[in-house]
Design a protein around this motif. Structure first.
Motif, PDB file in Angstrom:
ATOM      1  N   ALA A   2      71.236 -62.900 -12.036  1.00  0.00           N
ATOM      2  CA  ALA A   2      70.294 -62.543 -13.050  1.00  0.00           C
ATOM      3  C   ALA A   2      70.510 -63.849 -14.423  1.00  0.00           C
ATOM      4  O   ALA A   2      69.433 -64.361 -14.704  1.00  0.00           O
ATOM      5  CB  ALA A   2      70.846 -61.443 -13.931  1.00  0.00           C
ATOM      6  N   GLU A  27      69.646 -46.259 -11.480  1.00  0.00           N
ATOM      7  CA  GLU A  27      68.948 -47.823 -11.365  1.00  0.00           C
ATOM      8  C   GLU A  27      69.871 -48.771 -11.850  1.00  0.00           C
ATOM      9  O   GLU A  27      70.579 -48.602 -13.134  1.00  0.00           O
ATOM     10  CB  GLU A  27      67.742 -47.750 -12.409  1.00  0.00           C
ATOM     11  N   GLN A  72      79.766 -49.629 -11.790  1.00  0.00           N
ATOM     12  CA  GLN A  72      78.854 -49.794 -10.393  1.00  0.00           C
ATOM     13  C   GLN A  72      79.757 -49.860  -9.253  1.00  0.00           C
ATOM     14  O   GLN A  72      79.483 -49.442  -8.157  1.00  0.00           O
ATOM     15  CB  GLN A  72      77.698 -50.643 -10.436  1.00  0.00           C
ATOM     16  N   ASN A 119      74.212 -50.210 -15.555  1.00  0.00           N
ATOM     17  CA  ASN A 119      74.334 -51.626 -15.573  1.00  0.00           C
ATOM     18  C   ASN A 119      75.606 -52.422 -15.962  1.00  0.00           C
ATOM     19  O   ASN A 119      75.410 -53.168 -16.845  1.00  0.00           O
ATOM     20  CB  ASN A 119      72.931 -52.330 -16.373  1.00  0.00           C
ATOM     21  N   GLN A 175      75.755 -60.895  -8.438  1.00  0.00           N
ATOM     22  CA  GLN A 175      74.595 -60.289  -9.064  1.00  0.00           C
ATOM     23  C   GLN A 175      74.382 -60.656 -10.547  1.00  0.00           C
ATOM     24  O   GLN A 175      72.994 -60.966 -10.934  1.00  0.00           O
ATOM     25  CB  GLN A 175      74.798 -58.752  -8.982  1.00  0.00           C
ATOM     26  N   GLU A 200      74.197 -55.375  -0.741  1.00  0.00           N
ATOM     27  CA  GLU A 200      73.350 -54.510  -1.306  1.00  0.00           C
ATOM     28  C   GLU A 200      72.598 -53.615  -0.048  1.00  0.00           C
ATOM     29  O   GLU A 200      72.166 -52.618  -0.471  1.00  0.00           O
ATOM     30  CB  GLU A 200      72.242 -55.231  -2.067  1.00  0.00           C
ATOM     31  N   SER A 251      70.331 -53.019 -12.856  1.00  0.00           N
ATOM     32  CA  SER A 251      69.893 -54.297 -13.241  1.00  0.00           C
ATOM     33  C   SER A 251      70.680 -55.073 -13.859  1.00  0.00           C
ATOM     34  O   SER A 251      71.114 -54.635 -15.120  1.00  0.00           O
ATOM     35  CB  SER A 251      68.521 -54.122 -13.528  1.00  0.00           C
ATOM     36  N   GLY A 286      69.649 -58.008 -15.076  1.00  0.00           N
ATOM     37  CA  GLY A 286      68.746 -58.934 -15.442  1.00  0.00           C
ATOM     38  C   GLY A 286      68.563 -58.853 -16.886  1.00  0.00           C
ATOM     39  O   GLY A 286      67.371 -58.344 -17.115  1.00  0.00           O
TER      40      GLY A 286
END
Lengths: 211, 211
Positions: free
Chosen positions: B172, B204, B15, B11, B168, B190, B206, B208
């Protein structure tokens, strides 16, 4: 014939552009803007670029913002090999990193330090957190300059020019007195003839903002 | 034979690097790091780079930080002309500007928005000031994408890749629902196969963050 027009706000990052243009020996025109008492840029910069911030630079018909990008672009296009390492050299990756670092990583905690003083922000947690971030970065940069006068191959480059503004801001915000390499670096940069000419043309420069 | 090793924190901005490497079709190795419960990066990244942040990328023997710089460098060195405009074109200045903009200007208010939620920061003045800065930037970027799928010459470039991470994060932090071009842009990015592969390999993803 190429024309360059710099929209220059006093005590702002547009100082970098004047300095870069003086180092490169290029002709340019300055349009002057003055900060409002609130420290904000005047609204008429929005007529030139929607973000309404300085610098905005007109190069021929192209309107370009983002001071790090403008310095990088001017040096690539007009530097004739000066102020950046050759793209085939192992120093080029370091140069690109240090062209992005001052605004991408060093500036955010310094900006927060400025906001804390100017708004002011009273939150003690945020103040402590910000101070820690600033110190981490200044220690890192102090280390980069250990034993050398300039960041890349010990020769003046766009990366030194980029870094100087943020260190001047740090000096105003909380002092560089614990970072001997940084204090000496700023003095060395401010002593350059091209820097001095940029101050002569752009007007008095101080990041010691007082509320 | 060139070797690339990505020090990848879950996260985080690393990335971007995985995605760029997938777009470029390059081989690379991933070293995985996991955020601490405090959200901070683990201390062992400091063994690779003194700032202790991700991404850090080892390219042959060179250790490079600063995600925007790494993306710019990888595309220049290995892109064979893909994902950036030709340096002699009038789009090149815009490309350089938009490679610097996401971290140099868009990220600082988004980071402040994150700090406000995570620390948390209770100062109402700072909260309002930050919200205004975020909205100014999102409106600006929404305008850049009006009527086009990509930022530069309506072709996918490193600038789109750079921007996506910050959007992104904005999504969030407070939502992109008032910015129709930005929501659609993030979905489009994406959906790219190379993006999907970078998630498969990196794990994974995210932004958020919950306190």
């Amino acid at each position: 014939m190429m024309t360059i027009k710099v929209h220059h706000l006093n005590n702002s990052k547009s100082q970098r552009i004047l300095w870069a243009l003086e180092e490169l020996g290029l002709d340019y025109e300055i349009v002057f803007y003055k900060r409002q008492p609130s420290f904000a840029a005047p609204d008429d910069i929005k007529n030139i670029h929607p973000l309404g911030k300085a610098p905005v630079v007109e190069i021929d018909d192209f309107v370009m913002a983002e001071s790090g990008a403008v310095v990088q672009y001017l040096i690539e296009r007009y530097g004739e090999g000066k102020f950046m390492p050759d793209r085939s050299s192992s120093s080029y990756a370091k140069y690109i990193e240090l062209m992005h670092y001052p605004e991408g990583s060093l500036s955010p905690p310094l900006l927060d330090q400025l906001f804390i003083r100017m708004l002011p922000v009273e939150d003690e947690t945020f103040k402590g957190f910000t101070q820690q971030r600033v110190m981490n970065h200044l220690s890192y940069v102090d280390g980069l300059l250990e034993g050398q006068d300039y960041l890349i191959d010990n020769e003046f480059s766009g990366a030194d020019l980029q870094l100087t503004f943020n260190l001047q801001g740090a000096n105003a915000g909380g002092g560089l007195r614990h970072y001997k390499n940084l204090e000496a670096f700023v003095q060395r940069m401010e002593a350059r003839q091209a820097y001095q000419r940029s101050i002569d043309k752009g007007g008095e420069f101080s990041l010691g903002f007082k509320k």
